[in-house]
Write a protein that holds these residues in place. Structure first.
Motif, PDB file in Angstrom:
ATOM      1  N   THR A  21       0.841  -1.197   0.000  1.00 47.97           N
ATOM      2  CA  THR A  21       0.000   0.000   0.000  1.00 47.97           C
ATOM      3  C   THR A  21       0.874   1.244   0.000  1.00 47.97           C
ATOM      4  N   ASP A  22       0.271   2.362  -0.381  1.00 44.24           N
ATOM      5  CA  ASP A  22       1.004   3.628  -0.343  1.00 44.24           C
ATOM      6  C   ASP A  22       1.437   3.969   1.078  1.00 44.24           C
ATOM      7  N   SER A  23       0.598   3.629   2.063  1.00 43.55           N
ATOM      8  CA  SER A  23       0.952   3.898   3.458  1.00 43.55           C
ATOM      9  C   SER A  23       2.197   3.123   3.860  1.00 43.55           C
ATOM     10  N   HIS A  24       2.263   1.874   3.467  1.00 46.71           N
ATOM     11  CA  HIS A  24       3.436   1.049   3.779  1.00 46.71           C
ATOM     12  C   HIS A  24       4.680   1.625   3.109  1.00 46.71           C
ATOM     13  N   THR A  25       4.515   2.075   1.875  1.00 47.36           N
ATOM     14  CA  THR A  25       5.638   2.669   1.145  1.00 47.36           C
ATOM     15  C   THR A  25       6.150   3.906   1.880  1.00 47.36           C
ATOM     16  N   ARG A  26       5.251   4.749   2.367  1.00 47.75           N
ATOM     17  CA  ARG A  26       5.657   5.957   3.093  1.00 47.75           C
ATOM     18  C   ARG A  26       6.346   5.603   4.414  1.00 47.75           C
ATOM     19  N   ILE A  27       5.886   4.544   5.068  1.00 49.78           N
ATOM     20  CA  ILE A  27       6.542   4.095   6.303  1.00 49.78           C
ATOM     21  C   ILE A  27       7.964   3.644   5.992  1.00 49.78           C
ATOM     22  N   LEU A  28       8.148   2.865   4.928  1.00 56.44           N
ATOM     23  CA  LEU A  28       9.485   2.416   4.531  1.00 56.44           C
ATOM     24  C   LEU A  28      10.383   3.612   4.216  1.00 56.44           C
ATOM     25  N   GLU A  29       9.802   4.592   3.545  1.00 57.31           N
ATOM     26  CA  GLU A  29      10.554   5.801   3.193  1.00 57.31           C
ATOM     27  C   GLU A  29      10.968   6.561   4.444  1.00 57.31           C
ATOM     28  N   LYS A  30      10.050   6.716   5.377  1.00 57.39           N
ATOM     29  CA  LYS A  30      10.339   7.436   6.623  1.00 57.39           C
ATOM     30  C   LYS A  30      11.425   6.735   7.436  1.00 57.39           C
ATOM     31  N   GLU A  31      11.408   5.402   7.437  1.00 55.10           N
ATOM     32  CA  GLU A  31      12.388   4.621   8.189  1.00 55.10           C
ATOM     33  C   GLU A  31      13.741   4.514   7.469  1.00 55.10           C
ATOM     34  N   GLY A  32      13.834   5.049   6.271  1.00 52.63           N
ATOM     35  CA  GLY A  32      15.080   4.992   5.518  1.00 52.63           C
ATOM     36  C   GLY A  32      15.320   3.658   4.830  1.00 52.63           C
ATOM     37  N   ALA A  33      14.283   2.831   4.719  1.00 51.11           N
ATOM     38  CA  ALA A  33      14.423   1.521   4.082  1.00 51.11           C
ATOM     39  C   ALA A  33      14.281   1.606   2.564  1.00 51.11           C
ATOM     40  N   VAL A  34      13.775   2.731   2.077  1.00 54.25           N
ATOM     41  CA  VAL A  34      13.639   2.946   0.635  1.00 54.25           C
ATOM     42  C   VAL A  34      13.871   4.426   0.343  1.00 54.25           C
ATOM     43  N   ARG A  35      14.520   4.686  -0.800  1.00 50.65           N
ATOM     44  CA  ARG A  35      14.869   6.068  -1.163  1.00 50.65           C
ATOM     45  C   ARG A  35      14.912   6.174  -2.684  1.00 50.65           C
ATOM     46  N   VAL A  36      14.523   7.311  -3.220  1.00 47.22           N
ATOM     47  CA  VAL A  36      14.577   7.561  -4.661  1.00 47.22           C
ATOM     48  C   VAL A  36      15.583   8.672  -4.916  1.00 47.22           C
ATOM     49  N   ASP A  37      16.495   8.416  -5.868  1.00 48.97           N
ATOM     50  CA  ASP A  37      17.483   9.418  -6.274  1.00 48.97           C
ATOM     51  C   ASP A  37      17.497   9.517  -7.788  1.00 48.97           C
ATOM     52  N   PRO A  38      17.791  10.708  -8.319  1.00 47.61           N
ATOM     53  CA  PRO A  38      17.964  10.808  -9.769  1.00 47.61           C
ATOM     54  C   PRO A  38      19.218  10.034 -10.181  1.00 47.61           C
ATOM     55  N   ALA A  39      19.195   9.494 -11.377  1.00 45.59           N
ATOM     56  CA  ALA A  39      20.351   8.750 -11.884  1.00 45.59           C
ATOM     57  C   ALA A  39      21.504   9.719 -12.180  1.00 45.59           C
ATOM     58  N   PRO A  40      22.730   9.239 -12.057  1.00 38.39           N
ATOM     59  CA  PRO A  40      23.865  10.071 -12.456  1.00 38.39           C
ATOM     60  C   PRO A  40      23.791  10.388 -13.955  1.00 38.39           C
ATOM     61  N   PRO A  41      24.342  11.503 -14.373  1.00 43.11           N
ATOM     62  CA  PRO A  41      24.300  11.871 -15.794  1.00 43.11           C
ATOM     63  C   PRO A  41      24.912  10.770 -16.682  1.00 43.11           C
ATOM     64  N   GLY A  42      24.319  10.611 -17.865  1.00 38.19           N
ATOM     65  CA  GLY A  42      24.853   9.677 -18.850  1.00 38.19           C
ATOM     66  C   GLY A  42      24.399   8.232 -18.693  1.00 38.19           C
ATOM     67  N   GLN A  43      23.580   7.942 -17.712  1.00 35.47           N
ATOM     68  CA  GLN A  43      23.098   6.572 -17.503  1.00 35.47           C
ATOM     69  C   GLN A  43      21.870   6.308 -18.381  1.00 35.47           C
ATOM     70  N   PRO A  44      21.616   5.044 -18.722  1.00 31.55           N
ATOM     71  CA  PRO A  44      20.447   4.715 -19.554  1.00 31.55           C
ATOM     72  C   PRO A  44      19.150   4.629 -18.748  1.00 31.55           C
ATOM     73  N   TYR A  45      19.173   5.078 -17.509  1.00 25.63           N
ATOM     74  CA  TYR A  45      17.981   5.083 -16.658  1.00 25.63           C
ATOM     75  C   TYR A  45      17.858   6.458 -16.021  1.00 25.63           C
TER      76      TYR A  45
END
Length: 112
Positions: A21-45
């Motif tokens: 669930t979105d709530s579970h995702t936010r809990i994981l994010e708050k606890e530092g268990a999941v994080r989103v970062d932009p890819a470094p320049p020049g990567q195919p993602y």
């Protein structure tokens, strides 16, 4: 209070933090268990979703399908047509009970 009402309220609270669930995702994010970062320049993602393998009831981050689904869910607003194109596994030792501690860097591309 009517039994049906009590059951409905209990179900709402039970689902509030359930895996997937979105709530579970936010809990994981708050606890530092999941994080989103932009890819470094020049990567195919476009993004890297870092996922630690912390266990929870109904949630197994060591399962690739679970990681992929979580990464897509984390990015659905920024890139609705995203797809996982790869991942890097980073071993970080062991937990107290002897389970392997690791993080997954899931690479996500926004363009189809």
């Amino acid at each position: 209070m009517h039994f049906g009402t009590i059951a409905a309220i209990a179900a709402i609270f039970a689902l509030a933090g359930c895996a997937g669930t979105d709530s579970h995702t936010r809990i994981l994010e708050k606890e530092g268990a999941v994080r989103v970062d932009p890819a470094p320049p020049g990567q195919p993602y476009d993004f890297v979703v870092s996922i630690r393998n912390v266990k929870d009831i109904g949630y197994d981050p060591d399962n690739k399908a679970t990681r992929d689904e979580l990464a897509i869910r984390m990015l659905r607003e920024q890139c609705p047509s995203s797809r996982v194109i790869g991942e890097t596994v980073i071993s970080t030792g062991e937990y107290l009970l002897g389970n392997a501690a690791r993080s997954y860097a899931v690479q996500v591309r926004c363009k189809p």
